[in-house]
Design a protein around this motif. Structure first.
Motif, PDB file in Angstrom:
ATOM      1  N   ALA A   9      74.628  79.748  15.224  1.00  0.00           N
ATOM      2  CA  ALA A   9      75.788  78.966  14.813  1.00  0.00           C
ATOM      3  C   ALA A   9      75.775  77.666  15.587  1.00  0.00           C
ATOM      4  N   PRO A  10      76.474  76.668  15.090  1.00  0.00           N
ATOM      5  CA  PRO A  10      76.652  75.469  15.903  1.00  0.00           C
ATOM      6  C   PRO A  10      77.337  75.812  17.227  1.00  0.00           C
ATOM      7  N   SER A  11      77.037  75.034  18.238  1.00  0.00           N
ATOM      8  CA  SER A  11      77.640  75.240  19.552  1.00  0.00           C
ATOM      9  C   SER A  11      79.167  75.242  19.440  1.00  0.00           C
ATOM     10  N   GLY A  12      79.813  76.214  20.061  1.00  0.00           N
ATOM     11  CA  GLY A  12      81.280  76.287  20.055  1.00  0.00           C
ATOM     12  C   GLY A  12      81.848  77.193  18.976  1.00  0.00           C
ATOM     13  N   SER A  13      80.967  77.752  18.125  1.00  0.00           N
ATOM     14  CA  SER A  13      81.451  78.611  17.027  1.00  0.00           C
ATOM     15  C   SER A  13      81.915  79.973  17.511  1.00  0.00           C
ATOM     16  N   GLY A  14      81.408  80.410  18.660  1.00  0.00           N
ATOM     17  CA  GLY A  14      81.845  81.692  19.220  1.00  0.00           C
ATOM     18  C   GLY A  14      80.733  82.718  19.395  1.00  0.00           C
ATOM     19  N   PRO A  40      72.857  75.625  35.165  1.00  0.00           N
ATOM     20  CA  PRO A  40      73.834  76.700  34.971  1.00  0.00           C
ATOM     21  C   PRO A  40      75.270  76.170  34.974  1.00  0.00           C
ATOM     22  N   ARG A  41      76.111  76.748  34.083  1.00  0.00           N
ATOM     23  CA  ARG A  41      77.544  76.461  34.136  1.00  0.00           C
ATOM     24  C   ARG A  41      78.161  77.350  35.203  1.00  0.00           C
ATOM     25  N   GLU A  42      79.386  76.998  35.561  1.00  0.00           N
ATOM     26  CA  GLU A  42      80.076  77.802  36.565  1.00  0.00           C
ATOM     27  C   GLU A  42      80.117  79.265  36.114  1.00  0.00           C
ATOM     28  N   GLY A  43      79.721  80.172  36.987  1.00  0.00           N
ATOM     29  CA  GLY A  43      79.780  81.598  36.660  1.00  0.00           C
ATOM     30  C   GLY A  43      78.504  82.135  36.037  1.00  0.00           C
ATOM     31  N   GLU A  44      77.612  81.267  35.599  1.00  0.00           N
ATOM     32  CA  GLU A  44      76.365  81.747  34.993  1.00  0.00           C
ATOM     33  C   GLU A  44      75.355  82.124  36.083  1.00  0.00           C
ATOM     34  N   GLN A  45      74.614  83.196  35.787  1.00  0.00           N
ATOM     35  CA  GLN A  45      73.645  83.683  36.787  1.00  0.00           C
ATOM     36  C   GLN A  45      72.243  83.668  36.216  1.00  0.00           C
ATOM     37  N   ASN A  46      71.291  83.247  37.053  1.00  0.00           N
ATOM     38  CA  ASN A  46      69.895  83.256  36.622  1.00  0.00           C
ATOM     39  C   ASN A  46      69.473  84.681  36.273  1.00  0.00           C
ATOM     40  N   GLY A  47      68.882  84.847  35.086  1.00  0.00           N
ATOM     41  CA  GLY A  47      68.421  86.172  34.657  1.00  0.00           C
ATOM     42  C   GLY A  47      69.480  86.944  33.897  1.00  0.00           C
ATOM     43  N   LEU A 129      86.298  73.811  15.293  1.00  0.00           N
ATOM     44  CA  LEU A 129      85.119  73.779  16.162  1.00  0.00           C
ATOM     45  C   LEU A 129      85.298  72.733  17.265  1.00  0.00           C
ATOM     46  N   MET A 130      85.746  71.559  16.855  1.00  0.00           N
ATOM     47  CA  MET A 130      85.942  70.468  17.812  1.00  0.00           C
ATOM     48  C   MET A 130      86.950  70.883  18.884  1.00  0.00           C
ATOM     49  N   ASP A 131      88.019  71.516  18.426  1.00  0.00           N
ATOM     50  CA  ASP A 131      89.079  71.950  19.325  1.00  0.00           C
ATOM     51  C   ASP A 131      88.548  72.989  20.338  1.00  0.00           C
ATOM     52  N   ARG A 132      87.782  73.965  19.841  1.00  0.00           N
ATOM     53  CA  ARG A 132      87.272  75.017  20.736  1.00  0.00           C
ATOM     54  C   ARG A 132      86.286  74.453  21.753  1.00  0.00           C
ATOM     55  N   LEU A 133      85.406  73.552  21.260  1.00  0.00           N
ATOM     56  CA  LEU A 133      84.416  72.976  22.178  1.00  0.00           C
ATOM     57  C   LEU A 133      85.085  72.110  23.238  1.00  0.00           C
ATOM     58  N   THR A 134      86.083  71.341  22.809  1.00  0.00           N
ATOM     59  CA  THR A 134      86.782  70.470  23.753  1.00  0.00           C
ATOM     60  C   THR A 134      87.495  71.305  24.813  1.00  0.00           C
ATOM     61  N   ARG A 136      86.768  74.285  25.774  1.00  0.00           N
ATOM     62  CA  ARG A 136      85.842  75.019  26.655  1.00  0.00           C
ATOM     63  C   ARG A 136      85.497  74.175  27.876  1.00  0.00           C
ATOM     64  N   SER A 137      85.534  72.848  27.710  1.00  0.00           N
ATOM     65  CA  SER A 137      85.352  71.889  28.818  1.00  0.00           C
ATOM     66  C   SER A 137      84.054  72.074  29.582  1.00  0.00           C
ATOM     67  N   THR A 138      82.973  72.380  28.887  1.00  0.00           N
ATOM     68  CA  THR A 138      81.705  72.570  29.598  1.00  0.00           C
ATOM     69  C   THR A 138      80.771  71.384  29.425  1.00  0.00           C
ATOM     70  N   GLU A 139      81.134  70.462  28.532  1.00  0.00           N
ATOM     71  CA  GLU A 139      80.267  69.311  28.276  1.00  0.00           C
ATOM     72  C   GLU A 139      81.013  68.011  28.546  1.00  0.00           C
ATOM     73  N   VAL A 140      80.277  67.019  29.016  1.00  0.00           N
ATOM     74  CA  VAL A 140      80.900  65.703  29.151  1.00  0.00           C
ATOM     75  C   VAL A 140      80.899  65.045  27.764  1.00  0.00           C
ATOM     76  N   GLU A 141      81.661  63.941  27.657  1.00  0.00           N
ATOM     77  CA  GLU A 141      81.944  63.329  26.344  1.00  0.00           C
ATOM     78  C   GLU A 141      80.714  63.131  25.446  1.00  0.00           C
ATOM     79  N   HIS A 142      79.630  62.533  25.988  1.00  0.00           N
ATOM     80  CA  HIS A 142      78.499  62.233  25.095  1.00  0.00           C
ATOM     81  C   HIS A 142      77.779  63.512  24.667  1.00  0.00           C
ATOM     82  N   GLN A 143      77.820  64.553  25.526  1.00  0.00           N
ATOM     83  CA  GLN A 143      77.193  65.827  25.145  1.00  0.00           C
ATOM     84  C   GLN A 143      78.013  66.522  24.056  1.00  0.00           C
TER      85      GLN A 143
END
Ligand code: ADP
Ligand code: 5GP
Length: 187
Positions: A9-14, A40-47, A129-134, A136-143
């Motif tokens: 799915a597109p990013s942010g779809s769930g 890594p995003r906050e809380g993400e672990q390698n592996g 989609l836009m609302d959910r991605l915004t 989630r706050s994991t990307e800066v504006e251009h991303q």
């Protein structure tokens, strides 16, 4: 038969939300941990969420033919499915679950054919989609913009998937996803 289930799915779809729910409730499933060069995003672990690699290590794995598929999903960010993940999970007698982008999902479907269930997860609208991605706050504006632009391209591919699941009310999506997966595993 060894089977795989693909959620794209597109990013942010769930995808992450739905896949995590299925993994928590269905012990037969196991997550294919992809490799990526994103940080890594906050809380993400390698592996756990990903194998977080430097670009040189990622390119080395491409050279060594270690990927089933790989892509530069966003500019400068590489993602790839490791062949070793599928072997690891099948050797445990489990069904592999992939969370990959739309093009990667179709490549995996091509590889496994009837042994694969390819599910396209769709948000009810672009605005949602836009609302959910915004939020989630994991990307800066251009991303964020890059992800939304890519979403428009990705929606074209939904008809190539075995099933389309609309992710509106989360409880309904969970129930529908469980049913799709259970029917496929028992087929
Ligand atoms: P993806 O993995 O496809 O990028 P996520 O699972 O991270 O998407 O979901 C994007 C954001 O939307 C997350 O903050 C998640 O909590 C939220 N979300 C997911 N599904 C729903 C839903 N049905 N209703 C409301 N918010 C949702
Ligand atoms: P994120 O950075 O939000 O975790 O993921 C960005 C996108 O890359 C998502 O659409 C995700 O499904 C996709 N992705 C994750 N792993 C892989 C992979 O191994 N291969 C491909 N092609 N895409 C992936």
């Amino acid at each position: 038969m060894n089977k795989v289930i693909i959620f794209s799915a597109p990013s942010g779809s769930g995808k992450t939300t739905v896949v995590n729910h299925l993994l928590a409730t269905m012990p037969k499933l196991s997550f294919s941990v992809s490799a990526t060069t994103r940080k890594p995003r906050e809380g993400e672990q390698n592996g756990r969420e990903y194998y977080f690699l430097e670009k040189e290590d990622f390119l080395q794995k491409i050279n060594n033919n270690e990927f089933l598929e790989h892509e530069e999903v966003y500019k400068g960010l590489y993602y790839g499915t490791l062949k070793s993940e599928v072997e690891r999970i099948w050797s445990q007698g489990k069904t592999v679950v992939f969370d990959v982008d739309v093009v990667g999902g179709l490549n995996i479907k091509k590889e496994f054919g009837d042994a694969a269930l390819a599910v396209f997860l769709r948000p009810p609208s672009m605005d949602v989609l836009m609302d959910r991605l915004t939020k989630r706050s994991t990307e800066v504006e251009h991303q964020l913009k890059e992800r939304l632009d890519k979403a428009k391209f990705e929606f074209q591919f939904e008809t190539k998937y075995d099933s389309v699941l609309i992710n509106d009310k989360l409880e309904d999506t969970f129930v529908n996803a469980e049913k799709l997966v259970t029917d496929f595993i028992n087929s």
